[in-house]
Design a protein around this motif. Structure first.
Motif, PDB file in Angstrom:
ATOM      1  N   GLU A 270       0.817  -1.211   0.000  1.00 50.15           N
ATOM      2  CA  GLU A 270       0.000   0.000   0.000  1.00 50.15           C
ATOM      3  C   GLU A 270       0.848   1.258   0.000  1.00 50.15           C
ATOM      4  OE1 GLU A 270      -2.681  -0.184   3.246  1.00 50.15           O
ATOM      5  OE2 GLU A 270      -3.768  -1.936   2.486  1.00 50.15           O
ATOM      6  N   SER A 271       2.020   1.188   0.600  1.00 45.36           N
ATOM      7  CA  SER A 271       2.908   2.354   0.620  1.00 45.36           C
ATOM      8  C   SER A 271       4.344   1.871   0.506  1.00 45.36           C
ATOM      9  CB  SER A 271       2.718   3.167   1.908  1.00 45.36           C
ATOM     10  OG  SER A 271       3.080   2.405   3.042  1.00 45.36           O
ATOM     11  N   GLY A 272       5.018   2.296  -0.539  1.00 44.31           N
ATOM     12  CA  GLY A 272       6.382   1.861  -0.761  1.00 44.31           C
ATOM     13  C   GLY A 272       7.297   3.031  -1.059  1.00 44.31           C
ATOM     14  N   LEU A 273       8.570   2.853  -0.717  1.00 45.87           N
ATOM     15  CA  LEU A 273       9.596   3.865  -0.994  1.00 45.87           C
ATOM     16  C   LEU A 273      10.706   3.201  -1.795  1.00 45.87           C
ATOM     17  CD1 LEU A 273      11.014   6.625  -0.622  1.00 45.87           C
ATOM     18  CD2 LEU A 273      11.901   5.760   1.568  1.00 45.87           C
ATOM     19  N   TYR A 274      11.006   3.788  -2.947  1.00 45.22           N
ATOM     20  CA  TYR A 274      12.075   3.298  -3.801  1.00 45.22           C
ATOM     21  C   TYR A 274      13.237   4.270  -3.734  1.00 45.22           C
ATOM     22  CZ  TYR A 274      14.658   2.022  -8.055  1.00 45.22           C
ATOM     23  OH  TYR A 274      15.641   1.666  -8.935  1.00 45.22           O
ATOM     24  N   VAL A 275      14.412   3.762  -3.390  1.00 40.30           N
ATOM     25  CA  VAL A 275      15.633   4.560  -3.361  1.00 40.30           C
ATOM     26  C   VAL A 275      16.514   4.068  -4.501  1.00 40.30           C
ATOM     27  CG1 VAL A 275      17.656   5.244  -2.041  1.00 40.30           C
ATOM     28  CG2 VAL A 275      15.462   4.868  -0.864  1.00 40.30           C
ATOM     29  N   GLY A 276      16.712   4.932  -5.508  1.00 45.71           N
ATOM     30  CA  GLY A 276      17.454   4.518  -6.690  1.00 45.71           C
ATOM     31  C   GLY A 276      18.651   5.394  -6.961  1.00 45.71           C
ATOM     32  N   PHE A 277      19.702   4.772  -7.489  1.00 44.96           N
ATOM     33  CA  PHE A 277      20.953   5.491  -7.777  1.00 44.96           C
ATOM     34  C   PHE A 277      21.286   5.507  -9.270  1.00 44.96           C
ATOM     35  CE2 PHE A 277      21.311   3.951  -3.453  1.00 44.96           C
ATOM     36  CZ  PHE A 277      21.840   5.030  -2.770  1.00 44.96           C
ATOM     37  N   GLU A 278      20.539   4.759 -10.079  1.00 46.13           N
ATOM     38  CA  GLU A 278      20.959   4.591 -11.462  1.00 46.13           C
ATOM     39  C   GLU A 278      19.956   5.082 -12.487  1.00 46.13           C
ATOM     40  OE1 GLU A 278      21.728   0.402 -11.662  1.00 46.13           O
ATOM     41  OE2 GLU A 278      23.765   0.606 -10.856  1.00 46.13           O
ATOM     42  N   GLU A 279      18.681   5.141 -12.176  1.00 44.23           N
ATOM     43  CA  GLU A 279      17.647   5.448 -13.161  1.00 44.23           C
ATOM     44  C   GLU A 279      16.791   6.601 -12.677  1.00 44.23           C
ATOM     45  OE1 GLU A 279      14.594   2.834 -15.990  1.00 44.23           O
ATOM     46  OE2 GLU A 279      15.416   1.989 -14.144  1.00 44.23           O
ATOM     47  N   ARG A 280      16.513   7.560 -13.557  1.00 48.00           N
ATOM     48  CA  ARG A 280      15.677   8.713 -13.197  1.00 48.00           C
ATOM     49  C   ARG A 280      14.257   8.260 -12.918  1.00 48.00           C
ATOM     50  NH1 ARG A 280      18.513  13.394 -14.233  1.00 48.00           N
ATOM     51  NH2 ARG A 280      17.099  14.179 -12.619  1.00 48.00           N
ATOM     52  N   ALA A 281      13.559   9.001 -12.067  1.00 52.05           N
ATOM     53  CA  ALA A 281      12.226   8.602 -11.612  1.00 52.05           C
ATOM     54  C   ALA A 281      11.241   8.409 -12.762  1.00 52.05           C
ATOM     55  CB  ALA A 281      11.694   9.625 -10.618  1.00 52.05           C
ATOM     56  N   ASP A 282      11.229   9.363 -13.721  1.00 51.63           N
ATOM     57  CA  ASP A 282      10.281   9.254 -14.843  1.00 51.63           C
ATOM     58  C   ASP A 282      10.569   8.016 -15.686  1.00 51.63           C
ATOM     59  OD1 ASP A 282       9.053  11.556 -14.020  1.00 51.63           O
ATOM     60  OD2 ASP A 282      10.061  12.860 -15.469  1.00 51.63           O
ATOM     61  N   ASP A 283      11.852   7.766 -15.926  1.00 52.76           N
ATOM     62  CA  ASP A 283      12.226   6.581 -16.711  1.00 52.76           C
ATOM     63  C   ASP A 283      11.835   5.303 -15.975  1.00 52.76           C
ATOM     64  OD1 ASP A 283      13.301   8.194 -18.668  1.00 52.76           O
ATOM     65  OD2 ASP A 283      15.343   8.085 -17.867  1.00 52.76           O
ATOM     66  N   LEU A 284      12.032   5.300 -14.672  1.00 53.98           N
ATOM     67  CA  LEU A 284      11.714   4.115 -13.875  1.00 53.98           C
ATOM     68  C   LEU A 284      10.223   3.797 -13.947  1.00 53.98           C
ATOM     69  CD1 LEU A 284      13.043   2.094 -11.776  1.00 53.98           C
ATOM     70  CD2 LEU A 284      12.011   3.565 -10.034  1.00 53.98           C
ATOM     71  N   ARG A 285       9.378   4.808 -13.770  1.00 54.30           N
ATOM     72  CA  ARG A 285       7.932   4.578 -13.824  1.00 54.30           C
ATOM     73  C   ARG A 285       7.499   4.122 -15.221  1.00 54.30           C
ATOM     74  NH1 ARG A 285       5.337   6.360  -9.304  1.00 54.30           N
ATOM     75  NH2 ARG A 285       6.426   7.915  -8.000  1.00 54.30           N
ATOM     76  N   ARG A 286       8.076   4.733 -16.233  1.00 56.27           N
ATOM     77  CA  ARG A 286       7.707   4.378 -17.606  1.00 56.27           C
ATOM     78  C   ARG A 286       8.124   2.946 -17.937  1.00 56.27           C
ATOM     79  NH1 ARG A 286       9.304   8.615 -19.653  1.00 56.27           N
ATOM     80  NH2 ARG A 286      11.477   8.033 -20.059  1.00 56.27           N
ATOM     81  N   ASN A 287       9.340   2.583 -17.577  1.00 56.04           N
ATOM     82  CA  ASN A 287       9.812   1.227 -17.850  1.00 56.04           C
ATOM     83  C   ASN A 287       9.035   0.187 -17.048  1.00 56.04           C
ATOM     84  OD1 ASN A 287      11.728   2.228 -19.624  1.00 56.04           O
ATOM     85  ND2 ASN A 287      13.339   2.345 -18.066  1.00 56.04           N
ATOM     86  N   ALA A 288       8.683   0.532 -15.815  1.00 55.76           N
ATOM     87  CA  ALA A 288       7.894  -0.387 -14.992  1.00 55.76           C
ATOM     88  C   ALA A 288       6.515  -0.617 -15.601  1.00 55.76           C
ATOM     89  CB  ALA A 288       7.769   0.165 -13.577  1.00 55.76           C
ATOM     90  N   ALA A 289       5.928   0.450 -16.161  1.00 51.78           N
ATOM     91  CA  ALA A 289       4.592   0.335 -16.756  1.00 51.78           C
ATOM     92  C   ALA A 289       4.584  -0.626 -17.938  1.00 51.78           C
ATOM     93  CB  ALA A 289       4.094   1.712 -17.185  1.00 51.78           C
ATOM     94  N   THR A 290       5.669  -0.675 -18.714  1.00 53.04           N
ATOM     95  CA  THR A 290       5.728  -1.595 -19.854  1.00 53.04           C
ATOM     96  C   THR A 290       5.721  -3.048 -19.398  1.00 53.04           C
ATOM     97  OG1 THR A 290       8.156  -1.637 -19.930  1.00 53.04           O
ATOM     98  CG2 THR A 290       7.048   0.093 -21.194  1.00 53.04           C
ATOM     99  N   LEU A 291       6.101  -3.291 -18.150  1.00 52.35           N
ATOM    100  CA  LEU A 291       6.099  -4.635 -17.583  1.00 52.35           C
ATOM    101  C   LEU A 291       4.829  -4.911 -16.775  1.00 52.35           C
ATOM    102  CD1 LEU A 291       9.809  -4.766 -16.392  1.00 52.35           C
ATOM    103  CD2 LEU A 291       8.821  -6.049 -18.297  1.00 52.35           C
ATOM    104  N   GLY A 292       3.886  -3.976 -16.822  1.00 52.01           N
ATOM    105  CA  GLY A 292       2.644  -4.154 -16.075  1.00 52.01           C
ATOM    106  C   GLY A 292       2.778  -3.871 -14.593  1.00 52.01           C
ATOM    107  N   ILE A 293       3.808  -3.097 -14.200  1.00 47.62           N
ATOM    108  CA  ILE A 293       4.050  -2.789 -12.784  1.00 47.62           C
ATOM    109  C   ILE A 293       3.595  -1.360 -12.516  1.00 47.62           C
ATOM    110  CG2 ILE A 293       5.780  -2.634 -10.950  1.00 47.62           C
ATOM    111  CD1 ILE A 293       7.506  -4.554 -12.604  1.00 47.62           C
ATOM    112  N   ASP A 294       2.633  -1.196 -11.623  1.00 45.14           N
ATOM    113  CA  ASP A 294       2.058   0.111 -11.302  1.00 45.14           C
ATOM    114  C   ASP A 294       2.721   0.669 -10.048  1.00 45.14           C
ATOM    115  OD1 ASP A 294       0.527   2.356 -10.895  1.00 45.14           O
ATOM    116  OD2 ASP A 294      -1.311   1.268 -10.397  1.00 45.14           O
ATOM    117  N   LEU A 295       3.472   1.753 -10.190  1.00 49.85           N
ATOM    118  CA  LEU A 295       4.170   2.372  -9.059  1.00 49.85           C
ATOM    119  C   LEU A 295       3.467   3.626  -8.556  1.00 49.85           C
ATOM    120  CD1 LEU A 295       7.901   2.043 -10.264  1.00 49.85           C
ATOM    121  CD2 LEU A 295       6.637   0.548  -8.710  1.00 49.85           C
ATOM    122  N   SER A 296       2.194   3.776  -8.884  1.00 44.52           N
ATOM    123  CA  SER A 296       1.478   5.003  -8.524  1.00 44.52           C
ATOM    124  C   SER A 296       1.364   5.208  -7.026  1.00 44.52           C
ATOM    125  CB  SER A 296       0.083   4.997  -9.160  1.00 44.52           C
ATOM    126  OG  SER A 296      -0.664   3.868  -8.728  1.00 44.52           O
TER     127      SER A 296
END
Length: 485
Positions: A53-79
């Protein structure tokens, strides 16, 4: 924390992985997912994040917009997840500092640790992903500082009941061992040219399914784990009576038929009639309500149906009524774990009572280059043991390597798996090629020791009288018994 909180399970978000973990991660624990580039570590971590229900992603390699977009292509909803983007700004490359490889700021990771702590305080997530943890190791001045900071972070997360997944890409065995030591659980992902596998190597406070399990990533559906089949985990008592083929002469040869829940190997060279014999058993099983399924590794379902139609063994109506199932298997796109999962679904969800595998040579291709005899036998052993324990009648079609010559029970040396072995052979009698059928083995009950003629034509499969008056029939070139040596 109380034991009840520590033992609470948290779904992993990856289909099949919870079965490997015996229910999921343990709340408050930290799991290290280790693997090389492109293995799918981030996909597993993102599916874990999206399942809460509530998650925090800490990333060092991929920009946030790119991460959400790439996740969506795999059917992963990070909203519902917050992303803390700690990747380097592109402007850094063009500053004066970008030309100094030994910039003191790059050795100072304490500021980033502070940012992570602030984000955790601010967001109060139930799930946390750090991707990758090894980036922090590179930013902190030495090994001691890394272990001290990460151990402190892991303890703080446990106190707050935050379940955490950290990805890692170790560059040495020592580094991998040190990183795994920091987590409560460790998962190793490996990748070859066309295959990924996942293995749990450590899980404090819980048992898990050992071994390497197939890990598949597909566009639109993300990652999926196919656990190794463990036959002993399954049992379904069913009747053990004899079941027939619907052909009286064939059933007579078999001593009344084959036992329900047994494994039968049908062996013979190419074109001799193995698939036709299997069709006879499939049709009879469907007519008595056993809902059989044929898994076709070497033939299209449409071709299988057409051939059956031409032989007077029409399956179309049975298939239309869903009383008989035919499934094409593309060998080079399936692993044994995926195929076993498919069979399990058929048996446990669809009520299939007979399984035909046509044939073993195609199944071997599914091993993806692991063509050792030991591996083939191990995978088939597990599958057949599972089907037997579930009371499912099984037919395996095995192609003999020679058209004539000395009889070999099975090409792939799987005869020990079989309760029954039925062979089909070509023989030359009086200058004419004929087909014969016989039974080499029947574990439960007696059978005829004769070798009979068999014909396949417009009227289907006909088992005729025994080949009398000849010796050496199984060599393929028999001679009359009254002829001298």
């Amino acid at each position: 924390m109380a034991d009840s909180v520590e033992r609470e399970r948290v779904p992993s978000g990856t289909p099949g992985l919870d079965a490997v973990l015996h229910g999921g991660f343990l709340r408050g624990q930290t799991t290290i997912v280790n693997g090389g580039p492109g293995t799918g570590k981030t996909v597993l971590a993102l599916q874990f994040l999206a399942a809460g229900e509530s998650g925090l992603y800490v990333g060092f390699e991929e920009r946030a917009d790119d991460l959400r977009r790439n996740a969506a292509t795999l059917g992963i909803d990070l909203s519902s997840s917050t992303i803390l983007d700690l990747s380097e700004s592109e402007s850094r490359f063009f500053t004066e500092q970008g030309y100094s490889l030994l910039s003191p700021e790059e050795a100072e990771g304490t500021e980033l640790i502070g940012k992570i702590g602030d984000a955790i305080d601010r967001e109060s997530p139930d799930r946390l992903v750090i991707d990758p943890l090894t980036e922090l190791r590179a930013l902190l001045p030495d090994e001691y500082q890394f272990r001290r900071h990460i151990s402190s972070l892991v303890n703080a997360l446990k106190e707050r009941s935050i379940t955490t997944v950290c990805t890692a890409q170790a560059t040495s065995e020592n580094e991998e061992r040190d990183i795994q030591f920091l987590g409560d659980a460790s998962i190793e992902i490996r990748r070859t040219t066309d295959h990924r596998s996942l293995e749990v190597t450590k899980f404090r406070g819980s048992d898990y399914a050992g071994g390497r399990h197939t890990y598949r990533i597909r566009s639109g559906t993300g990652g999926h784990v196919y656990p190794k089949l463990v036959p002993g985990d399954h049992q379904d008592e069913r009747s053990r009576e004899q079941v027939g083929s619907g052909i009286e002469s064939l059933d007579s040869l078999l001593g009344g038929g084959i036992q329900r829940g047994s494994v039968t190997v049908i062996s013979g060279p190419s074109g001799v009639g193995k698939s036709t014999l299997a069709t006879v058993f499939l049709r009879a099983a469907a007519q008595r309500g056993d809902r059989p399924q044929g898994f076709l590794f070497e033939e299209l379902a449409a071709d299988f149906q057409y051939r059956a139609r031409q032989l007077g063994l029409d399956l179309d109506e049975l298939i239309e009524r869903d009383q008989l199932l035919l499934t094409e298997i593309e060998s080079l796109t399936q692993s044994p774990d995926e195929f076993a999962a498919m069979v399990r679904d058929s048996v446990e969800e669809d009520g299939v009572g007979m399984v035909v595998i046509d044939g073993i040579s195609g199944y071997r291709l599914a091993l993806r280059g692991g063509d050792s005899q030991t591996q083939l036998t191990r995978e088939l052993h597990a599958l057949c043991r599972y089907l037997k324990r579930m009371g499912v009648t099984t037919l395996l079609l095995d192609e003999a390597s020679t058209v004539t010559g000395d009889l070999t029970a099975t090409k792939d040396q799987i005869s020990y798996l079989a309760d029954n072995i039925v062979f089909l052979r070509y023989v030359e009698i009086d200058g004419e090629i004929q087909k014969v059928i016989g039974v080499l083995k029947k574990r439960y009950g007696d059978f005829e020791r004769t070798i009979r003629n068999v014909e396949i034509g417009a009227d289907g499969l006909t088992v005729g009288p025994s080949v009398a008056g000849y010796q050496g029939v199984l060599t393929g070139v028999p001679r009359r018994a009254d002829e001298g040596d």
